[in-house]
Design a protein around this motif. Structure first.
Motif, PDB file in Angstrom:
ATOM      1  N   HIS A   1      39.086  48.667  38.398  1.00  0.00           N
ATOM      2  CA  HIS A   1      37.751  49.238  38.140  1.00  0.00           C
ATOM      3  C   HIS A   1      37.650  50.629  38.778  1.00  0.00           C
ATOM      4  O   HIS A   1      36.900  51.480  38.313  1.00  0.00           O
ATOM      5  CB  HIS A   1      36.655  48.339  38.721  1.00  0.00           C
ATOM      6  CG  HIS A   1      36.413  47.081  37.935  1.00  0.00           C
ATOM      7  ND1 HIS A   1      35.585  47.036  36.829  1.00  0.00           N
ATOM      8  CD2 HIS A   1      36.895  45.835  38.082  1.00  0.00           C
ATOM      9  CE1 HIS A   1      35.556  45.794  36.347  1.00  0.00           C
ATOM     10  NE2 HIS A   1      36.351  45.046  37.082  1.00  0.00           N
TER      11      HIS A   1
ATOM     12  N   ASP B   1      34.089  44.342  33.138  1.00  0.00           N
ATOM     13  CA  ASP B   1      33.668  42.932  33.113  1.00  0.00           C
ATOM     14  C   ASP B   1      32.581  42.803  32.054  1.00  0.00           C
ATOM     15  O   ASP B   1      31.563  43.509  32.127  1.00  0.00           O
ATOM     16  CB  ASP B   1      33.112  42.513  34.478  1.00  0.00           C
ATOM     17  CG  ASP B   1      34.136  42.625  35.589  1.00  0.00           C
ATOM     18  OD1 ASP B   1      35.345  42.611  35.287  1.00  0.00           O
ATOM     19  OD2 ASP B   1      33.717  42.723  36.762  1.00  0.00           O
TER      20      ASP B   1
ATOM     21  N   ARG C   1      33.967  51.357  39.402  1.00  0.00           N
ATOM     22  CA  ARG C   1      33.545  51.112  40.784  1.00  0.00           C
ATOM     23  C   ARG C   1      34.149  52.166  41.684  1.00  0.00           C
ATOM     24  O   ARG C   1      35.371  52.360  41.685  1.00  0.00           O
ATOM     25  CB  ARG C   1      34.043  49.748  41.272  1.00  0.00           C
ATOM     26  CG  ARG C   1      33.148  48.612  40.892  1.00  0.00           C
ATOM     27  CD  ARG C   1      33.678  47.344  41.555  1.00  0.00           C
ATOM     28  NE  ARG C   1      33.522  46.226  40.670  1.00  0.00           N
ATOM     29  CZ  ARG C   1      34.393  45.214  40.564  1.00  0.00           C
ATOM     30  NH1 ARG C   1      35.493  45.207  41.285  1.00  0.00           N
ATOM     31  NH2 ARG C   1      34.166  44.240  39.733  1.00  0.00           N
TER      32      ARG C   1
ATOM     33  N   HIS D   1      36.909  39.577  32.629  1.00  0.00           N
ATOM     34  CA  HIS D   1      37.423  40.888  33.049  1.00  0.00           C
ATOM     35  C   HIS D   1      38.583  41.250  32.123  1.00  0.00           C
ATOM     36  O   HIS D   1      39.472  40.430  31.908  1.00  0.00           O
ATOM     37  CB  HIS D   1      37.899  40.783  34.507  1.00  0.00           C
ATOM     38  CG  HIS D   1      38.809  41.900  34.951  1.00  0.00           C
ATOM     39  ND1 HIS D   1      38.443  42.852  35.883  1.00  0.00           N
ATOM     40  CD2 HIS D   1      40.093  42.202  34.595  1.00  0.00           C
ATOM     41  CE1 HIS D   1      39.459  43.687  36.071  1.00  0.00           C
ATOM     42  NE2 HIS D   1      40.469  43.318  35.304  1.00  0.00           N
TER      43      HIS D   1
END
Ligand SMILES: [Zn+2]
Length: 181
Positions: A128, A135, A107, A168
């Motif tokens: 992330h 995930d 991310r 996660h």
């Protein structure tokens, strides 16, 4: 006298010993390590050897990094190879025959900030953003089973999200959160 190569091999072995329980050492001693993924947002699939002949395969890492990119922004970031090892061992331990279904890999800071604003379940600085977290779920295993196996590895953080149907895992500090499974 030990050569540089011996030292490097020894270093990798130590990392893996820390990651895997003794029973799992065999999984990481095989000549090749494979992973398969399906990105649920893009539909992209991969099934490849990311480690072969005693080292990570650069082209494989490139493909994995691309599949696990921030699908919202298109940004690509290196995914930590020790996260891949964690997934490889986890997959072997569960004896799954299916690819990991990926809900979220990398991310970008922009995407993470938006998600953080919307949900208090998203950390302001999520792992992330460092390519250290993913995930996932496995279509041929119960989520609770995946969760239990991830916790047993004690290889990093494990978050349980049964209502969203994913677990996660990350290679940060060993910790856990979410509903008890
Ligand atoms: Zn996550």
């Amino acid at each position: 006298m030990r050569t540089r190569r011996d030292l490097m091999t020894g270093g990798a072995a130590l990392v893996l010993a820390g990651l895997a329980k003794p029973a799992l050492a065999n999984v990481l001693q095989s000549p090749a390590r494979t992973l398969s993924f399906e990105n649920l947002h893009t539909g992209e699939k991969l099934n490849l050897e990311y480690w072969a002949g005693g080292q990570y395969v650069p082209q494989a890492l490139t493909s994995i990094n691309y599949l696990l990119r921030d699908y919202r922004s298109g940004e690509v970031h290196p995914i930590r190879p020790d996260l891949l090892d964690l997934l490889h061992v986890l997959h072997g331990q569960l004896g799954s025959a299916k690819p990991f279904e990926v809900i979220s890999g990398y991310r970008s800071p922009g995407t993470n900030a938006k998600l953080h604003q919307r949900s208090n379940g998203v950390a302001a600085h999520s792992l992330h953003m460092d390519g250290m977290a993913i995930d996932i779920r496995l279509p041929d295993r119960q989520l609770a089973e995946l969760h239990k196996a991830a916790l047993a590895m004690r290889a990093g953080g494990v978050g349980y999200y049964p209502s969203l149907d994913f677990v996660h895992v990350d290679v940060g500090r060993v910790r856990r959160w979410g509903a008890v499974g």
